[in-house]
Scaffold this motif. Structure first.
Motif, PDB file in Angstrom:
ATOM      1  N   GLY A  14       0.034   5.726 -14.807  1.00 38.84           N
ATOM      2  CA  GLY A  14       1.154   5.658 -15.732  1.00 38.84           C
ATOM      3  C   GLY A  14       1.206   4.487 -17.029  1.00 38.84           C
ATOM      4  O   GLY A  14       0.076   4.231 -16.654  1.00 38.84           O
ATOM      5  N   PRO A  15       2.148   4.284 -17.569  1.00 40.51           N
ATOM      6  CA  PRO A  15       2.208   3.093 -18.469  1.00 40.51           C
ATOM      7  C   PRO A  15       1.625   1.835 -18.001  1.00 40.51           C
ATOM      8  O   PRO A  15       1.233   1.068 -18.764  1.00 40.51           O
ATOM      9  N   ALA A  16       2.096   1.519 -16.811  1.00 43.50           N
ATOM     10  CA  ALA A  16       1.914   0.246 -16.298  1.00 43.50           C
ATOM     11  C   ALA A  16       0.507   0.144 -15.068  1.00 43.50           C
ATOM     12  O   ALA A  16       0.420  -0.935 -14.518  1.00 43.50           O
ATOM     13  N   GLY A  17      -0.153   1.021 -15.209  1.00 46.40           N
ATOM     14  CA  GLY A  17      -1.268   1.387 -14.543  1.00 46.40           C
ATOM     15  C   GLY A  17      -1.373   2.358 -13.332  1.00 46.40           C
ATOM     16  O   GLY A  17      -0.872   3.378 -13.552  1.00 46.40           O
ATOM     17  N   VAL A  18      -1.999   2.180 -12.251  1.00 48.61           N
ATOM     18  CA  VAL A  18      -2.164   3.255 -11.052  1.00 48.61           C
ATOM     19  C   VAL A  18      -0.829   3.455 -10.483  1.00 48.61           C
ATOM     20  O   VAL A  18      -0.242   2.134 -10.098  1.00 48.61           O
ATOM     21  N   VAL A  19      -0.597   4.481 -10.392  1.00 49.52           N
ATOM     22  CA  VAL A  19       0.839   4.949  -9.444  1.00 49.52           C
ATOM     23  C   VAL A  19       0.494   5.700  -8.118  1.00 49.52           C
ATOM     24  O   VAL A  19       1.365   5.885  -7.473  1.00 49.52           O
ATOM     25  N   GLY A  20      -0.563   6.301  -8.134  1.00 50.92           N
ATOM     26  CA  GLY A  20      -1.145   7.027  -6.745  1.00 50.92           C
ATOM     27  C   GLY A  20      -2.449   7.897  -7.199  1.00 50.92           C
ATOM     28  O   GLY A  20      -3.266   7.428  -7.906  1.00 50.92           O
ATOM     29  N   LYS A  21      -2.783   8.489  -6.109  1.00 48.55           N
ATOM     30  CA  LYS A  21      -3.877   9.288  -5.971  1.00 48.55           C
ATOM     31  C   LYS A  21      -3.846  10.491  -5.242  1.00 48.55           C
ATOM     32  O   LYS A  21      -2.884  10.601  -4.590  1.00 48.55           O
ATOM     33  N   ILE A  22      -4.626  11.578  -5.479  1.00 51.97           N
ATOM     34  CA  ILE A  22      -4.667  12.650  -5.017  1.00 51.97           C
ATOM     35  C   ILE A  22      -6.186  12.855  -4.556  1.00 51.97           C
ATOM     36  O   ILE A  22      -7.289  12.747  -5.197  1.00 51.97           O
ATOM     37  N   GLN A  23      -6.420  13.188  -3.232  1.00 47.55           N
ATOM     38  CA  GLN A  23      -7.810  13.268  -2.642  1.00 47.55           C
ATOM     39  C   GLN A  23      -7.847  14.719  -2.292  1.00 47.55           C
ATOM     40  O   GLN A  23      -7.013  15.281  -1.399  1.00 47.55           O
ATOM     41  N   ASP A  25     -10.022  17.319   0.260  1.00 47.75           N
ATOM     42  CA  ASP A  25     -10.509  17.496   1.505  1.00 47.75           C
ATOM     43  C   ASP A  25     -10.308  18.840   2.115  1.00 47.75           C
ATOM     44  O   ASP A  25      -9.753  19.753   1.637  1.00 47.75           O
ATOM     45  N   ALA A  26     -10.966  18.937   3.392  1.00 47.19           N
ATOM     46  CA  ALA A  26     -10.747  20.252   4.119  1.00 47.19           C
ATOM     47  C   ALA A  26      -9.374  20.646   4.323  1.00 47.19           C
ATOM     48  O   ALA A  26      -9.179  21.808   4.304  1.00 47.19           O
ATOM     49  N   GLU A  27      -8.423  19.641   4.328  1.00 46.79           N
ATOM     50  CA  GLU A  27      -6.984  20.017   4.655  1.00 46.79           C
ATOM     51  C   GLU A  27      -6.314  20.362   3.429  1.00 46.79           C
ATOM     52  O   GLU A  27      -5.293  21.223   3.646  1.00 46.79           O
ATOM     53  N   GLY A  28      -6.705  20.075   2.058  1.00 43.11           N
ATOM     54  CA  GLY A  28      -5.687  20.652   1.195  1.00 43.11           C
ATOM     55  C   GLY A  28      -5.973  19.032   0.140  1.00 43.11           C
ATOM     56  O   GLY A  28      -7.041  18.352  -0.054  1.00 43.11           O
ATOM     57  N   PHE A  29      -5.160  19.280  -0.681  1.00 40.72           N
ATOM     58  CA  PHE A  29      -4.843  17.954  -1.570  1.00 40.72           C
ATOM     59  C   PHE A  29      -3.837  17.050  -0.926  1.00 40.72           C
ATOM     60  O   PHE A  29      -2.481  17.233  -1.011  1.00 40.72           O
ATOM     61  N   SER A  30      -4.294  15.620  -0.677  1.00 40.97           N
ATOM     62  CA  SER A  30      -3.500  14.763  -0.003  1.00 40.97           C
ATOM     63  C   SER A  30      -3.020  13.813  -1.080  1.00 40.97           C
ATOM     64  O   SER A  30      -3.925  13.341  -1.905  1.00 40.97           O
ATOM     65  N   VAL A  31      -1.660  13.400  -1.145  1.00 41.44           N
ATOM     66  CA  VAL A  31      -0.965  12.629  -2.027  1.00 41.44           C
ATOM     67  C   VAL A  31      -0.764  11.357  -1.367  1.00 41.44           C
ATOM     68  O   VAL A  31      -0.214  11.330  -0.295  1.00 41.44           O
ATOM     69  N   HIS A  32      -1.315  10.248  -2.063  1.00 40.70           N
ATOM     70  CA  HIS A  32      -0.831   8.821  -1.592  1.00 40.70           C
ATOM     71  C   HIS A  32      -0.162   7.997  -2.868  1.00 40.70           C
ATOM     72  O   HIS A  32      -0.956   8.075  -4.017  1.00 40.70           O
ATOM     73  N   MET A  33       0.885   7.234  -2.618  1.00 42.24           N
ATOM     74  CA  MET A  33       1.614   6.606  -3.696  1.00 42.24           C
ATOM     75  C   MET A  33       0.845   5.164  -3.659  1.00 42.24           C
ATOM     76  O   MET A  33       0.332   4.930  -2.741  1.00 42.24           O
ATOM     77  N   ALA A  34       0.334   4.396  -4.735  1.00 38.35           N
ATOM     78  CA  ALA A  34       0.065   3.032  -4.971  1.00 38.35           C
ATOM     79  C   ALA A  34       0.641   2.354  -3.878  1.00 38.35           C
ATOM     80  O   ALA A  34       2.193   2.144  -4.056  1.00 38.35           O
ATOM     81  N   GLY A  35       0.135   1.512  -3.180  1.00 39.88           N
ATOM     82  CA  GLY A  35       0.747   0.356  -2.465  1.00 39.88           C
ATOM     83  C   GLY A  35       1.603   0.897  -0.992  1.00 39.88           C
ATOM     84  O   GLY A  35       1.692   0.120  -0.455  1.00 39.88           O
ATOM     85  N   LYS A  36       0.938   2.118  -0.675  1.00 38.77           N
ATOM     86  CA  LYS A  36       1.429   2.881   0.511  1.00 38.77           C
ATOM     87  C   LYS A  36       0.253   2.876   1.579  1.00 38.77           C
ATOM     88  O   LYS A  36      -0.712   3.638   0.798  1.00 38.77           O
ATOM     89  N   ASP A  37       0.377   2.748   2.606  1.00 40.43           N
ATOM     90  CA  ASP A  37      -0.837   3.144   3.592  1.00 40.43           C
ATOM     91  C   ASP A  37      -0.724   4.720   3.796  1.00 40.43           C
ATOM     92  O   ASP A  37      -1.765   5.429   3.962  1.00 40.43           O
ATOM     93  N   GLU A  38       0.387   5.160   4.020  1.00 36.62           N
ATOM     94  CA  GLU A  38       0.291   6.765   4.692  1.00 36.62           C
ATOM     95  C   GLU A  38       0.674   7.444   3.542  1.00 36.62           C
ATOM     96  O   GLU A  38       1.008   7.382   2.427  1.00 36.62           O
ATOM     97  N   ARG A  39       0.030   8.508   3.826  1.00 40.10           N
ATOM     98  CA  ARG A  39       0.079   9.727   2.682  1.00 40.10           C
ATOM     99  C   ARG A  39       1.274  10.333   2.616  1.00 40.10           C
ATOM    100  O   ARG A  39       1.953  10.432   3.615  1.00 40.10           O
ATOM    101  N   LEU A  40       1.878  10.784   1.402  1.00 42.58           N
ATOM    102  CA  LEU A  40       3.059  11.350   1.242  1.00 42.58           C
ATOM    103  C   LEU A  40       3.069  12.827   1.769  1.00 42.58           C
ATOM    104  O   LEU A  40       3.977  13.349   2.396  1.00 42.58           O
ATOM    105  N   GLY A  41       1.802  13.487   1.866  1.00 39.24           N
ATOM    106  CA  GLY A  41       1.829  14.665   2.341  1.00 39.24           C
ATOM    107  C   GLY A  41       0.516  15.473   1.773  1.00 39.24           C
ATOM    108  O   GLY A  41      -0.241  14.797   0.918  1.00 39.24           O
TER     109      GLY A  41
END
Length: 69
Positions: A14-23, A25-41
């Motif tokens: 985003g404008p201020a830097g990293v806001v999250g990531k998508i990985q 893998d075998a399960e699908g597309f995992s979404v993680h928000m920046a600064g959070k340990d658990e995945r969003l889904g």
């Protein structure tokens, strides 16, 4: 023989830097928000994962730029 699973990673900026990531893998597309340990889904497509990540940003935020790493 063994199976090799290739993981792919996209970082959302985003404008201020990293806001999250998508990985991917075998399960699908995992979404993680920046600064959070658990995945969003885990989502079946990249477009759905991008929309899920965007929906968890502050209201009115522009859609982040996704870059593959």
């Amino acid at each position: 023989m063994s199976d090799t699973v290739t993981k792919r990673l996209w970082v959302a900026y985003g404008p201020a830097g990293v806001v999250g990531k998508i990985q991917r893998d075998a399960e699908g597309f995992s979404v993680h928000m920046a600064g959070k340990d658990e995945r969003l889904g885990v989502y079946p497509t990249m477009e759905i994962a991008k929309s899920a990540l965007h929906s968890h940003l502050k209201p009115g935020s522009d859609r982040p730029e996704f870059r593959e790493h």
